[in-house]
Design an enzyme around this catalytic site. Structure first.
Site, PDB file in Angstrom:
ATOM      1  N   ASP A  28       9.695   6.034   4.471  1.00 19.22           N
ATOM      2  CA  ASP A  28      11.021   5.413   4.707  1.00 19.22           C
ATOM      3  C   ASP A  28      12.061   6.005   5.539  1.00 19.22           C
ATOM      4  OD1 ASP A  28      13.462   4.353   3.782  1.00 19.22           O
ATOM      5  OD2 ASP A  28      13.431   5.022   1.956  1.00 19.22           O
ATOM      6  N   ASN A  30      14.961   4.836   6.920  1.00 15.14           N
ATOM      7  CA  ASN A  30      16.445   4.767   6.641  1.00 15.14           C
ATOM      8  C   ASN A  30      16.738   4.979   5.168  1.00 15.14           C
ATOM      9  OD1 ASN A  30      15.306   2.422   5.501  1.00 15.14           O
ATOM     10  ND2 ASN A  30      16.874   1.005   6.692  1.00 15.14           N
ATOM     11  N   ASP A  32      15.950   3.549   2.302  1.00 17.89           N
ATOM     12  CA  ASP A  32      16.510   2.357   1.204  1.00 17.89           C
ATOM     13  C   ASP A  32      15.381   2.091   0.169  1.00 17.89           C
ATOM     14  OD1 ASP A  32      14.559   1.338   2.966  1.00 17.89           O
ATOM     15  OD2 ASP A  32      15.710  -0.352   3.633  1.00 17.89           O
ATOM     16  N   ASP A  36       9.448   1.660   6.888  1.00 21.10           N
ATOM     17  CA  ASP A  36      10.066   1.093   8.060  1.00 21.10           C
ATOM     18  C   ASP A  36       9.440   1.629   9.208  1.00 21.10           C
ATOM     19  OD1 ASP A  36      11.391   3.471   8.429  1.00 21.10           O
ATOM     20  OD2 ASP A  36      12.740   2.407   7.083  1.00 21.10           O
ATOM     21  N   ASP A 113      -1.040  -7.169  13.213  1.00 23.67           N
ATOM     22  CA  ASP A 113      -1.548  -8.163  12.347  1.00 23.67           C
ATOM     23  C   ASP A 113      -1.048  -9.468  12.598  1.00 23.67           C
ATOM     24  OD1 ASP A 113      -2.908  -9.218  10.138  1.00 23.67           O
ATOM     25  OD2 ASP A 113      -2.708  -7.349   8.903  1.00 23.67           O
ATOM     26  N   ASP A 215      -5.496 -12.194  10.747  1.00 23.06           N
ATOM     27  CA  ASP A 215      -5.476 -12.397   9.213  1.00 23.06           C
ATOM     28  C   ASP A 215      -6.263 -13.791   9.012  1.00 23.06           C
ATOM     29  OD1 ASP A 215      -4.520 -11.766   6.505  1.00 23.06           O
ATOM     30  OD2 ASP A 215      -3.648 -13.757   6.796  1.00 23.06           O
ATOM     31  N   GLU A 278     -10.478 -10.820  10.319  1.00 25.68           N
ATOM     32  CA  GLU A 278     -10.816 -10.523   8.900  1.00 25.68           C
ATOM     33  C   GLU A 278     -11.493 -11.868   8.542  1.00 25.68           C
ATOM     34  OE1 GLU A 278      -8.573 -10.568   4.577  1.00 25.68           O
ATOM     35  OE2 GLU A 278      -8.071 -11.862   5.987  1.00 25.68           O
ATOM     36  N   HIS A 341      -5.661  -2.919   1.914  1.00 24.90           N
ATOM     37  CA  HIS A 341      -4.543  -3.134   0.988  1.00 24.90           C
ATOM     38  C   HIS A 341      -4.875  -4.222   0.187  1.00 24.90           C
ATOM     39  CE1 HIS A 341      -4.711  -6.097   4.166  1.00 24.90           C
ATOM     40  NE2 HIS A 341      -3.922  -6.759   3.719  1.00 24.90           N
ATOM     41  N   ASP A 342      -5.942  -4.768   0.187  1.00 23.72           N
ATOM     42  CA  ASP A 342      -6.356  -5.784  -0.921  1.00 23.72           C
ATOM     43  C   ASP A 342      -7.020  -5.514  -1.894  1.00 23.72           C
ATOM     44  OD1 ASP A 342      -4.759  -7.705   0.602  1.00 23.72           O
ATOM     45  OD2 ASP A 342      -6.327  -8.141   1.911  1.00 23.72           O
TER      46      ASP A 342
HETATM   47  C1  NOJ Z   1      -5.352 -11.376   4.027  1.00 28.09           C
HETATM   48  C2  NOJ Z   1      -4.447 -10.296   3.776  1.00 28.09           C
HETATM   49  O1  NOJ Z   1      -5.353  -8.919   3.889  1.00 28.09           O
HETATM   50  C3  NOJ Z   1      -4.084 -10.350   2.395  1.00 28.09           C
HETATM   51  O2  NOJ Z   1      -3.174  -9.304   2.039  1.00 28.09           O
HETATM   52  C4  NOJ Z   1      -2.980 -11.628   2.371  1.00 28.09           C
HETATM   53  O3  NOJ Z   1      -2.629 -11.826   1.121  1.00 28.09           O
HETATM   54  C5  NOJ Z   1      -3.932 -12.790   2.500  1.00 28.09           C
HETATM   55  N1  NOJ Z   1      -4.756 -12.764   3.768  1.00 28.09           N
HETATM   56  C6  NOJ Z   1      -2.886 -14.001   3.105  1.00 28.09           C
HETATM   57  O4  NOJ Z   1      -2.083 -13.771   4.253  1.00 28.09           O
END
Ligand code: NOJ
Length: 562
Positions: A28, A30, A32, A36, A113, A215, A278, A341-342
């Site tokens: 972070d 700045n 907040d 960023d 991305d 994506d 992906e 991240h998923d």
């Molecule tokens: C795949 C991404 O990795 C995920 O985080 C996102 O929610 C979905 N695609 C929709 O964009």
């Protein structure tokens, strides 16, 4: 057919290590409470300070930034309202240019991305499209009217739960969304949509980005007749999406044409721009393999989920590697990852079902696997520390609005646990944000006082130092970067033992998943005279003979010239 990869033909995205940053949560700048671009710029030296033997820098080669474009953040940036601007949450285009320049000075590539299966429902294109069935953007999205007597246009589901169709009152029609209702899918059959997206691709390439991660890149193309997907026999998954064969809204032939067109744009540019995709959404390995393209003219690196979907068990992991080795076409290049991240982080996924309960040992073994198989490794921020999921985030602080909104209980669990702030030090917000008044966007994992960058740097045995050394060893060793992969064990139960080899050298990787076991090596392997590149048991650079037994949880990477 393309030539096989050798030292001289290897491209940066084959030899390099790609590090995924989820910008909301890395640093972070700045103050907040939200990460960023400024924060990332300030931490670039941590990622790669340009010194080959650095003891304070990880030494990665490229950053993949999860989306940074303008977005209402319903899906944390995977819902875009302006593709050619930076979300004010993250900074400005000037900040981005500075990040790009400073990253390039250090030899770090930047991969964006590209979220173009869908836009945000707040994107001006959609706002216009939703107004009437005959406006100039009317056909930019997938609008349908149900057949008489039917409530919905068809049975296509949303990956995030529930039907994929949402009603738009102004048109008295439904629009389709693979993901959340706030993420309407674009109509890729419309040439105007393609042109608009290809202009966006050029915009960022002209600015100097080194490539894209596409994506949901298997979902662009949809059946023009909107035929119903067949139900899987006996399927009863709570998320209805998983109960269908996705014949008509995913992996359609035209999807390959779209990717070829994007790839052709990248190929016009100098500097080996990379196209990553992906390819997963219920797709099997072979679905991903065809995304290289018949003539290697689609994705450079399809992202596939073999390690995340495998249990922490040597036989399964080896089978996944073997599958990938046998299906990757000539001239194409594999890639692997453990975390993103998923999904839950690998130490959270694997710690419960693993044969050993020492998370540091698992982390080092997993790191070795990821960085010594044949392919491009992706790291996810914090993996190098051994970060685990935060499983106790109070419900009112969850941020994954894309999946928590459904009341039906059909949705996948929120993904916040693997997105908590990067743990830099033991100050109150783990050095992600500073100051009492600031509240980080997600709670910091409570283990940050013991697990953070500052401490990891000082501990020669930390997971972080192991990753750093692994990256250095990989950089210095041709066999690990481009050598062939071959297992020494037919179906391993307690340990993995494989080699990476070129005409001039051989590297042996042994990973013990368990307590002491006989190290039954292939007879063709000589036992004498191995130089230790990196080991949890032997001192680096030492020359050793292979021992009869592997030590508990031992990881050793040994090398020999031919
Ligand atoms: C795949 C991404 O990795 C995920 O985080 C996102 O929610 C979905 N695609 C929709 O964009």
């Amino acid at each position: 057919m393309m030539k096989p990869t050798t030292e001289s033909t290897q491209r940066w995205w084959e030899s390099g290590v790609i590090y995924q940053i989820y910008p909301l949560t890395f640093a972070d700048g700045n103050q907040d409470g939200v990460g960023d671009l400024r924060g990332i710029i300030e931490r670039l030296d941590y990622l790669n300070d340009g010194q080959p033997d650095s003891e304070t820098s990880l030494g990665i080669d490229a950053i993949w930034l999860s989306p940074i474009n303008k977005s209402p953040m319903i899906d944390n940036g995977y819902d875009i309202t302006d593709y050619q601007d930076i979300c004010p949450t993250f900074g400005t285009l000037a900040d981005f240019d500075e990040l790009l320049a400073k990253a390039h000075q250090r030899g770090i590539k930047i991969i964006l991305d590209l979220v173009v299966n869908h836009t945000s429902n707040q994107h001006p294109w959609f706002l216009e499209s939703a107004q009437s069935p005959d406006n100039p953007k009317a056909n930019w999205y997938l609008w349908q009217t149900p057949f008489e007597g039917q409530a919905l246009p068809n049975n296509w589901q949303s990956y995030f739960g529930g039907t994929g169709w949402t009603y738009g009152a102004e048109r008295d029609q439904f629009y389709y969304h693979t993901f959340n209702e706030n993420q309407p899918d674009l109509n890729w059959q419309n040439p105007e949509v393609r042109t608009a997206i290809y202009n966006i691709v050029r915009f960022w390439l002209d600015r100097g980005v080194d490539g894209f991660r596409l994506d949901a890149s298997s979902a662009y193309s949809k059946d023009p007749f909107f035929r119903e997907n067949p139900l899987k026999y006996g399927a009863t998954d709570k998320n209805a999406y998983n109960n269908y064969h996705h014949l008509y809204e995913k992996n359609l032939p035209d999807n390959h044409q779209i990717i070829r067109e994007i790839r052709a744009i990248l190929d016009e540019y100098e500097g080996d721009r990379v196209l990553i995709g992906e390819t997963f959404i219920d797709s099997r390995l072979y679905d991903s393999v065809i995304f290289y393209g018949i003539n290697n003219d689609e994705l450079h690196l399809p992202i596939t989920f073999e390690f995340p979907f495998s249990p922490w068990y040597p036989g399964y992991l080896q089978r996944e590697i073997e599958n990938k080795e046998t299906t990757t076409p000539p001239g194409a290049w594999p890639s692997y990852f453990l975390d993103n991240h998923d999904i839950p982080r690998h130490l959270s996924r694997w710690i419960e079902c693993s044969l050993c309960v020492d998370s540091v040992a698992i982390a080092k073994a997993a790191a070795t696997l990821l960085l010594t198989v044949r392919g491009t490794p992706f790291l996810y921020y914090g993996q190098e520390l051994g970060m685990v999921d935060h499983t106790d985030i109070p419900e009112d602080q969850l941020q994954d609005r894309a999946v928590v909104k459904s009341e039906t209980g059909e949705t996948p669990p929120p993904r916040d646990g693997a997105r908590t702030p990067m743990q830099w030090d033991d100050s109150p917000h783990a050095g992600f944000s500073f100051g009492e008044a600031v509240k980080p966007w997600l709670p910091v994992h409570p283990n940050y006082t013991e697990m953070n960058v500052q401490q990891a740097l000082q501990d020669p045995d930390s997971i972080w130092n192991f990753y750093r050394q692994l990256l250095q060893v990989r950089k210095q060793n041709g066999a690990l970067r481009y050598g062939d992969w071959r297992s020494l064990i037919y179906y391993p139960h307690e340990h993995l033992a494989y080699v990476r080899e070129t005409a001039t050298e051989i590297v042996l990787v042994a990973i013990n998943f368990f307590y002491e076991q006989p190290f039954k090596l292939d007879a063709a392997i000589e036992r004498e005279g191995w130089t230790v590149l990196l080991s949890t048991y032997y001192e680096a650079s030492k020359v050793i003979d292979l021992a009869e037994n592997l030590q508990p949880f031992e990881v050793s990477i040994l090398q020999k010239c031919r």
